[in-house]
Motif scaffolding. Structure first.
Motif, PDB file in Angstrom:
ATOM      1  N   LEU A 368       0.841  -1.192   0.000  1.00  0.00           N
ATOM      2  CA  LEU A 368       0.000   0.000   0.000  1.00  0.00           C
ATOM      3  C   LEU A 368       0.874   1.239   0.000  1.00  0.00           C
ATOM      4  N   TRP A 369       0.306   2.310  -0.476  1.00  0.00           N
ATOM      5  CA  TRP A 369       0.922   3.629  -0.422  1.00  0.00           C
ATOM      6  C   TRP A 369       0.554   4.255   0.921  1.00  0.00           C
ATOM      7  N   LEU A 370       1.575   4.688   1.666  1.00  0.00           N
ATOM      8  CA  LEU A 370       1.348   5.363   2.938  1.00  0.00           C
ATOM      9  C   LEU A 370       1.782   6.811   2.777  1.00  0.00           C
ATOM     10  N   THR A 371       0.803   7.694   2.588  1.00  0.00           N
ATOM     11  CA  THR A 371       1.105   9.102   2.374  1.00  0.00           C
ATOM     12  C   THR A 371       1.288   9.814   3.709  1.00  0.00           C
ATOM     13  N   ASN A 372       2.241  10.750   3.775  1.00  0.00           N
ATOM     14  CA  ASN A 372       2.411  11.460   5.051  1.00  0.00           C
ATOM     15  C   ASN A 372       1.929  12.901   5.001  1.00  0.00           C
ATOM     16  N   ASN A 373       1.208  13.264   3.936  1.00  0.00           N
ATOM     17  CA  ASN A 373       0.598  14.604   3.913  1.00  0.00           C
ATOM     18  C   ASN A 373      -0.907  14.528   3.700  1.00  0.00           C
ATOM     19  N   ASN A 374      -1.492  13.361   4.104  1.00  0.00           N
ATOM     20  CA  ASN A 374      -2.944  13.188   4.038  1.00  0.00           C
ATOM     21  C   ASN A 374      -3.461  13.475   2.635  1.00  0.00           C
ATOM     22  N   PHE A 375      -2.834  12.817   1.646  1.00  0.00           N
ATOM     23  CA  PHE A 375      -3.226  12.951   0.245  1.00  0.00           C
ATOM     24  C   PHE A 375      -3.130  14.395  -0.240  1.00  0.00           C
ATOM     25  N   MET A 383       9.200  19.869   1.764  1.00  0.00           N
ATOM     26  CA  MET A 383      10.465  20.367   1.232  1.00  0.00           C
ATOM     27  C   MET A 383      11.596  20.271   2.264  1.00  0.00           C
ATOM     28  N   PRO A 384      11.383  20.638   3.514  1.00  0.00           N
ATOM     29  CA  PRO A 384      12.447  20.411   4.506  1.00  0.00           C
ATOM     30  C   PRO A 384      12.819  18.937   4.658  1.00  0.00           C
ATOM     31  N   GLN A 385      11.852  18.049   4.464  1.00  0.00           N
ATOM     32  CA  GLN A 385      12.154  16.627   4.595  1.00  0.00           C
ATOM     33  C   GLN A 385      12.860  16.097   3.349  1.00  0.00           C
ATOM     34  N   GLY A 386      12.438  16.546   2.176  1.00  0.00           N
ATOM     35  CA  GLY A 386      13.104  16.123   0.954  1.00  0.00           C
ATOM     36  C   GLY A 386      12.582  14.832   0.356  1.00  0.00           C
ATOM     37  N   TRP A 387      11.612  14.222   0.972  1.00  0.00           N
ATOM     38  CA  TRP A 387      10.965  13.032   0.434  1.00  0.00           C
ATOM     39  C   TRP A 387       9.559  12.981   1.007  1.00  0.00           C
ATOM     40  N   ASN A 388       8.706  12.165   0.408  1.00  0.00           N
ATOM     41  CA  ASN A 388       7.303  12.170   0.811  1.00  0.00           C
ATOM     42  C   ASN A 388       6.687  10.800   0.563  1.00  0.00           C
ATOM     43  N   SER A 389       6.285  10.130   1.640  1.00  0.00           N
ATOM     44  CA  SER A 389       5.524   8.885   1.588  1.00  0.00           C
ATOM     45  C   SER A 389       6.418   7.670   1.339  1.00  0.00           C
ATOM     46  N   VAL A 390       5.850   6.484   1.611  1.00  0.00           N
ATOM     47  CA  VAL A 390       6.549   5.206   1.425  1.00  0.00           C
ATOM     48  C   VAL A 390       5.531   4.165   0.963  1.00  0.00           C
ATOM     49  N   LEU A 547       2.032  18.603  10.951  1.00  0.00           N
ATOM     50  CA  LEU A 547       2.204  17.282  11.557  1.00  0.00           C
ATOM     51  C   LEU A 547       0.941  16.948  12.343  1.00  0.00           C
ATOM     52  N   LEU A 548       0.059  16.199  11.735  1.00  0.00           N
ATOM     53  CA  LEU A 548      -1.229  15.902  12.356  1.00  0.00           C
ATOM     54  C   LEU A 548      -1.057  14.941  13.522  1.00  0.00           C
ATOM     55  N   ALA A 549      -1.867  15.115  14.552  1.00  0.00           N
ATOM     56  CA  ALA A 549      -1.757  14.312  15.772  1.00  0.00           C
ATOM     57  C   ALA A 549      -3.043  13.555  16.074  1.00  0.00           C
ATOM     58  N   ASN A 550      -3.879  13.350  15.060  1.00  0.00           N
ATOM     59  CA  ASN A 550      -5.129  12.635  15.274  1.00  0.00           C
ATOM     60  C   ASN A 550      -4.863  11.163  15.590  1.00  0.00           C
ATOM     61  N   ASN A 551      -5.765  10.549  16.355  1.00  0.00           N
ATOM     62  CA  ASN A 551      -5.649   9.132  16.666  1.00  0.00           C
ATOM     63  C   ASN A 551      -6.010   8.287  15.451  1.00  0.00           C
ATOM     64  N   THR A 596       0.613   3.570  10.028  1.00  0.00           N
ATOM     65  CA  THR A 596       0.510   4.990  10.351  1.00  0.00           C
ATOM     66  C   THR A 596       1.905   5.590  10.485  1.00  0.00           C
ATOM     67  N   TRP A 597       1.935   6.878  10.848  1.00  0.00           N
ATOM     68  CA  TRP A 597       3.170   7.621  11.067  1.00  0.00           C
ATOM     69  C   TRP A 597       3.260   8.046  12.535  1.00  0.00           C
ATOM     70  N   ILE A 598       4.429   7.899  13.103  1.00  0.00           N
ATOM     71  CA  ILE A 598       4.720   8.427  14.436  1.00  0.00           C
ATOM     72  C   ILE A 598       5.948   9.323  14.288  1.00  0.00           C
ATOM     73  N   TRP A 599       5.759  10.627  14.324  1.00  0.00           N
ATOM     74  CA  TRP A 599       6.853  11.562  14.095  1.00  0.00           C
ATOM     75  C   TRP A 599       7.490  11.975  15.424  1.00  0.00           C
ATOM     76  N   SER A 600       8.028  10.992  16.155  1.00  0.00           N
ATOM     77  CA  SER A 600       8.690  11.341  17.413  1.00  0.00           C
ATOM     78  C   SER A 600       9.908  12.204  17.098  1.00  0.00           C
ATOM     79  N   TRP A 601      10.179  13.178  17.959  1.00  0.00           N
ATOM     80  CA  TRP A 601      11.214  14.165  17.659  1.00  0.00           C
ATOM     81  C   TRP A 601      12.544  13.866  18.353  1.00  0.00           C
TER      82      TRP A 601
END
Length: 638
Positions: A368-375, A383-390, A547-551, A596-601
């Protein structure tokens, strides 16, 4: 914390040299607003190491997979400035098909605007891999707007160099548009090619005929899969066999609890057959599909509601000779809100992957495509990350069974399972469903290649007695925790019979934790759901709005299992959690997945804890952590 940081540094030093490149941003300091930092300055902060993704930039739908008949290598494709791909001999490590992984781009006579999804006939024109894909001449295309005739056609391309390039045929589309008089469509794209002895018999086709389902729908009627079959040996003509499956607009399977909505438009439909061992052309017919829907039941509105579903059923023939797919059960292929556009393919037993792993049966594997910008709807700092989705971890699909289930009200629903057989003497049933597991090669590699492996003693809890994040929750840290954010954890959770009636019981684990952030993954009986509580997952979410934090949540029923002597117990929850830096995939009981995504800092956010809330007896056991995963791209140099 200093000792933990030093251990993490030592672990990172053991990774391949190219992984030592550091971010410009300090992940031991409070995060800034990441949308304001330089391009590529957080390139490595959340980048996974064991997943499929291009060297940089955006990845889109997985598609165009096949096993090369000459080399036996498995090829995976994905949308990336056209379509790009990689090849593998083991499903573990990958090589880009060329220095530029893009193997087909828009710009031809048939596709001046875009190249959409397609699929490959391994032995196609002149016995070479042949791609049938959607060639796009006009945008926008969306199920909420009138369809422009000719905007989506289906065209052919052939590879002569092992998949590094697919050369488009110098001729018009082989399927020039929706069939007459079906013109008022919501979409007409994503051709998926397959063979089916059952369809051969039902449609009175020659043995070995190739078929294609094209996904879409009809305005005012509902979503559909349109069925075509090969008409000539060179695949240049395709015969329309009709809408072999249509659902009422925005309707649902049952009450929608177990499979969401069919929506207004189907996308990325795959059709295949499975038995309990994997792929079997004579097995039960399954389809995976994307459904686009709206909260407005009658008048469509522009929305980003999407669900990735599966269904199983029967092939039937009408009195006029047309063939149809009739579902008998349906569910969600992935409960993650951002997991979509699944694509799978037959992986034959004689492929190099199966041969090297000793797998004797054909398999059907899917991504599956896992998008990290909610489609594209959230302001993620792309742009700061330089890549998008996996793409998600490779999955094997098969027909699943759940045996020795007590025949009570829990089994009798229109749901993601059906009753396969009943034993009236023992008052038990065997349930049939879709089985989803991590591909065996990958799971074995995560275990054998682990740089650290440790087990955690089990724990039995009956009441929450201490506070962690609120007054009702109890959390006990593991005796050991990972020193990195790359690991696979396996565990089981057993519930007492009283848990079924508990209104407040939650039990699971907290991962990627520190004093600043953590993520809870737990099961609760009140709504039979696995929950991923992301409300405290990322300190960066407090400074960066994108960076969305929804459950996240998904439904999983734990059945009552007969133990003999007229006793029963609640089915044990068996979990496998894959954490690949920011990508988190939760597999449960071989039939549930949530990605899902967990963007721990913070670098120090690696702690794992038991989690328990409410009243009810819970036993945690079989907890093992395999740290390190694998480097999926050993030949890439950044």
């Amino acid at each position: 914390m200093a000792s933990l940081r030093n251990a993490a540094i030592a672990f990172i030093a053991s990774l391949p040299c190219r992984a030592l490149a550091s971010n410009i941003i300090d992940n031991n300091a409070s995060p800034p607003n990441l949308s304001t930092v330089f391009n590529n300055s957080i390139f490595y902060t959340w980048r996974p190491r064991s997943h499929v993704l291009p060297p940089s930039g955006q990845i889109g739908d997985p598609c165009m997979h096949y096993t090369d008949p000459t080399t036996g290598l498995f090829h995976i494709g994905y949308l990336h400035n056209g379509a790009a791909g990689a090849k593998t001999s083991d499903l573990i490590t990958w090589t880009d098909v060329a220095e530029d992984p893009t193997f087909i781009r828009a710009g031809g006579i048939n596709d001046p605007v875009a190249v959409f999804d397609g699929s490959v006939i391994p032995y196609g024109i002149n016995g070479t891999p042949t791609l049938l894909y959607t060639s796009v001449s006009y945008l926008p295309i969306q199920w909420t707007v009138p369809y422009t005739k000719g905007s989506e056609t289906q065209s052919l391309a052939v590879t002569y160099d092992g998949g590094a390039n697919f050369t488009k045929l110098e001729e018009g589309p082989v399927i020039p548009g929706p069939p007459f008089p079906v013109t008022n469509v919501t979409g007409f794209r994503d051709p998926y090619v397959f063979q089916s002895p059952q369809l051969d018999a039902a449609a009175i086709s020659p043995e070995g005929t190739w078929y294609s389902v094209i996904s879409g729908g009809i305005h005012g009627q509902g979503p559909s899969q349109f069925l075509f079959r090969q008409y000539d040996a060179d695949f240049r003509d395709w015969e329309y066999l009709g809408e072999w499956w249509r659902e009422e607009a925005n309707s649902s399977w049952g009450d929608g609890t177990w499979a969401g909505r069919w929506g207004f438009n189907f996308e990325v439909g795959n059709v295949f057959a499975l038995d309990t061992e994997g792929y079997n052309a004579e097995g039960e017919v399954f389809t995976t599909l994307g459904a686009e829907w709206s909260e407005v039941p009658i008048i469509p509105q522009v929305s980003q509601f999407r669900e990735m579903l599966w269904a199983a059923g029967n092939i039937t023939t009408s009195s006029n000779g047309s063939v149809h797919f009739d579902p008998t059960m349906a569910g969600k292929l992935d409960w993650g809100q951002w997991a979509y556009a699944a694509a799978g393919k037959l992986l034959p037993a004689n492929s190099s992957t199966s041969t090297s792993s000793g797998t004797a049966n054909d398999r059907f594997i899917s991504y599956l495509w896992l998008t990290n910008n909610n489609f594209g709807t959230s302001a993620f700092p792309t742009m700061p990350q330089g890549w998008n989705s996996v793409l998600t971890t490779t999955r094997e699909l098969a027909q699943g069974t759940i045996g020795n289930v007590i025949d009570n009200e829990l089994v009798n629903e229109t749901a993601s399972w059906r009753v396969g057989s009943r034993d009236t003497a023992t008052r038990t049933v065997e349930l049939i469903t879709l089985r989803q597991t991590i591909a065996r090669e990958i799971r074995a590699a995560f275990v054998s290649n682990a740089t650290r492996t440790f087990s955690q003693s089990g724990r039995s809890v009956s009441n929450s007695t201490s506070s962690y994040s609120n007054s009702n929750a109890s959390s006990l840290a593991f005796q050991q925790s990972p020193i990195s954010k790359f690991f696979m954890m396996t565990a089981s959770i057993a519930f007492s019979s009283s848990a079924r009636g508990s209104g407040d019981l939650k039990a699971g684990f907290k991962i990627l934790g520190s004093e600043y952030e953590s993520t809870a993954i737990y099961y609760q009986f009140s709504n039979e759901s696995l929950i991923v509580d992301r409300s405290n997952s990322s300190a960066a979410a407090l400074t960066t709005p994108g960076l969305l934090a929804n459950n996240e949540a998904g439904r999983l029923r734990l059945f009552d299992i007969a133990n003999g002597s007229n006793s029963s117990s609640i089915e044990t929850l068996n979990l496998t959690i894959v954490v690949d830096n920011s990508v988190v995939e939760i597999f449960a009981n071989d039939r549930f997945v949530l990605s899902t995504w967990i963007w721990s800092w913070y670098d120090e956010s690696t702690q794992i804890s038991f989690y328990h809330e409410g009243s009810g007896d819970v036993s945690f056991g079989n907890v093992t952590v395999y740290e390190g995963l694998v480097d999926a791209w050993p030949e890439r140099v950044y």
